[in-house]
Design a protein around this motif. Structure first.
Motif, short mmCIF file in Angstrom:
data_model
loop_
_atom_site.label_atom_id
_atom_site.label_comp_id
_atom_site.label_asym_id
_atom_site.label_seq_id
_atom_site.Cartn_x
_atom_site.Cartn_y
_atom_site.Cartn_z
N HIS A 273 102.25 46.57 18.61
CA HIS A 273 101.09 45.79 18.17
C HIS A 273 99.87 45.99 19.07
CE1 HIS A 273 101.10 42.46 21.16
NE2 HIS A 273 102.36 42.82 21.30
N THR A 274 100.08 46.47 20.30
CA THR A 274 98.91 46.71 21.17
C THR A 274 98.05 47.87 20.67
OG1 THR A 274 100.10 48.22 22.66
CG2 THR A 274 100.21 45.85 23.17
N LEU A 275 98.61 48.72 19.79
CA LEU A 275 97.85 49.84 19.24
C LEU A 275 97.07 49.46 17.98
CD1 LEU A 275 100.59 52.64 19.49
CD2 LEU A 275 98.72 52.18 21.10
N PHE A 276 97.31 48.27 17.45
CA PHE A 276 96.74 47.92 16.15
C PHE A 276 95.21 47.89 16.13
CE2 PHE A 276 100.80 45.48 14.68
CZ PHE A 276 101.47 46.69 14.63
N PRO A 277 94.54 47.32 17.15
CA PRO A 277 93.06 47.32 17.08
C PRO A 277 92.47 48.73 16.99
CG PRO A 277 93.84 45.75 18.73
CD PRO A 277 95.04 46.54 18.31
N ALA A 278 93.00 49.66 17.81
CA ALA A 278 92.48 51.04 17.77
C ALA A 278 92.82 51.71 16.44
CB ALA A 278 93.06 51.84 18.93
N SER A 281 90.49 50.35 13.77
CA SER A 281 89.17 50.96 13.92
C SER A 281 89.14 52.38 13.36
CB SER A 281 88.77 50.99 15.40
OG SER A 281 88.58 49.69 15.90
N THR A 282 90.23 53.10 13.60
CA THR A 282 90.33 54.47 13.10
C THR A 282 90.33 54.50 11.58
OG1 THR A 282 91.48 55.24 15.08
CG2 THR A 282 91.82 56.52 13.07
N LEU A 283 91.10 53.61 10.97
CA LEU A 283 91.14 53.55 9.51
C LEU A 283 89.78 53.16 8.94
CD1 LEU A 283 94.63 51.87 8.99
CD2 LEU A 283 94.03 54.27 8.60
N ASN A 284 89.14 52.19 9.56
CA ASN A 284 87.79 51.80 9.10
C ASN A 284 86.84 52.98 9.17
OD1 ASN A 284 87.81 49.03 8.29
ND2 ASN A 284 88.09 48.43 10.43
N TYR A 285 86.90 53.72 10.26
CA TYR A 285 86.01 54.88 10.46
C TYR A 285 86.26 55.94 9.39
CZ TYR A 285 83.93 58.92 12.84
OH TYR A 285 83.18 60.03 13.15
#
Length: 352
Positions: A273-278, A281-285
């Motif tokens: 879950h610590t990777l979820f924010p990055a 962001s990648t998916l949004n980009y």
């Protein structure tokens, strides 16, 4: 959704038990999971034993790109035990091979045996060829889990094989490619215009590049001025790239100069879950690059339901739409559907 293990596929009906066992052996299917199709239900004579050896431990692919010595020894040990239970005479070559595998100092001819790398070979459905991959047998090797093909990657390949029109001729980006099973399968069999396979660990990227070159020996190198793209090849039908893509720095990747994805694929990338924010962001980009016209096909092993649910809720909050797919049965890529709770999702957004 659970796989529906129903009717035996047509290409399996047409193949001999020897061929079916050979396919499972070449990709190192765990011995306990090998389906023998009646092959060991009767005593094998010497000619039959020789044929079994010719299509497994003495297969030309194995001679050139060896499987793990430990796996081969376990396979031979099982056959010897089955023949012994029938009081069958063992072929000399069977015993010689087994003893050789147990000899101290038996090493595989690999670049770096210290991290336990060996090969697996995946015979593709419908006569589409073979994928050969150098992998690690260790759960964690060199500080990463990316040096072997996981169950979800095999399930993703099964899903792709049953949904050809969703992938054929597309621009495809793979996140967390690992050693490259899914990406190489797509490149070999679905003629994407371009496929970019990505990861961020140096040893994984090295193995990925080697596996791409191994499976496309005649592809021509292409110049690329993006320093994050360490390999770009043209197979004639498909442009294939290997890219160092760190999700934390996605906006600095210049990804748009290389690809505007129609499809994103990934397997087993939502375990931490610590990777979820990055990752979000990648998916949004990437979705912004395509004006929300791309889709994301995600396969994952549900190790912790709360962790997966946390990620899915983040997607919903970010206005992604999630459709859970029916998981295809394990037919061609020999993953353990009984032990692994695999789930596959198609993720999209309304067009902007």
């Amino acid at each position: 959704m659970k796989p529906n293990d129903g009717v035996k596929p047509a290409d399996e009906i047409d193949e001999s038990p020897l061929k079916l066992v050979s396919k499972q052996f070449l990709c190192c299917t765990p011995i306990r999971l090998i389906r023998w199709h009646g092959l060991l239900e009767h005593e094998l004579n010497w000619d039959e034993q020789a044929a079994l050896l010719d299509t497994t431990v003495d297969h030309p692919l194995v001679q050139r790109y060896p499987l793990s010595a430990e796996y081969q020894a376990a396979f031979l040990k099982y056959i010897i035990a089955q023949l012994s239970s029938m009081n069958a005479e063992h072929h000399d070559r069977l015993m010689e091979k087994y003893c050789a595998m147990l000899s101290p100092g038996t090493e595989l001819p690999l670049d770096d045996p210290s991290i336990g790398l060996s090969y697996k070979h995946y015979e593709l459905p419908h006569g589409q060829g073979v994928i050969s991959l150098k992998e690690s047998g260790a759960f964690v090797s060199e500080g990463t889990t990316g040096l072997c093909s996981w169950q979800a990657a095999k399930a993703l390949c099964e899903h792709i094989s049953n949904n050809r029109d969703d992938f054929h001729g597309r621009n495809i980006l793979e996140l967390g490619s690992g050693v490259g099973l899914s990406g190489i399968y797509l490149a070999k069999c679905y003629e994407p215009s371009i496929i970019v396979m990505s990861d961020c660990h140096s040893s994984v990227l090295s193995a990925l590049k080697e596996n791409v070159r191994l499976n496309f020996p005649n592809a021509a190198p292409v110049e690329c001025d993006n320093p994050l793209v360490s390999l770009l090849l043209d197979s004639g039908n498909t442009l294939m790239g290997v890219m160092d893509l760190d999700w934390q720095y996605i906006s600095a990747s210049n990804l748009s100069q290389l690809i505007e994805p129609d499809v994103i694929v990934a397997a087993d990338i939502v375990y931490d879950h610590t990777l979820f924010p990055a990752l979000l962001s990648t998916l949004n980009y990437i979705f912004c690059l395509s004006h929300n016209r791309c889709k994301f096909v995600l396969a994952c092993t549900e190790r912790n339901q709360d962790t997966l649910n946390e990620f899915l809720q983040l997607l919903i909050t970010a206005k992604f739409r999630i459709n859970e797919e029916t998981v295809s049965p394990s037919r061609h890529f020999h993953w353990d559907s009984s032990a692994s709770n695999i789930r596959i999702f198609t993720i999209s957004r309304a067009f902007s």
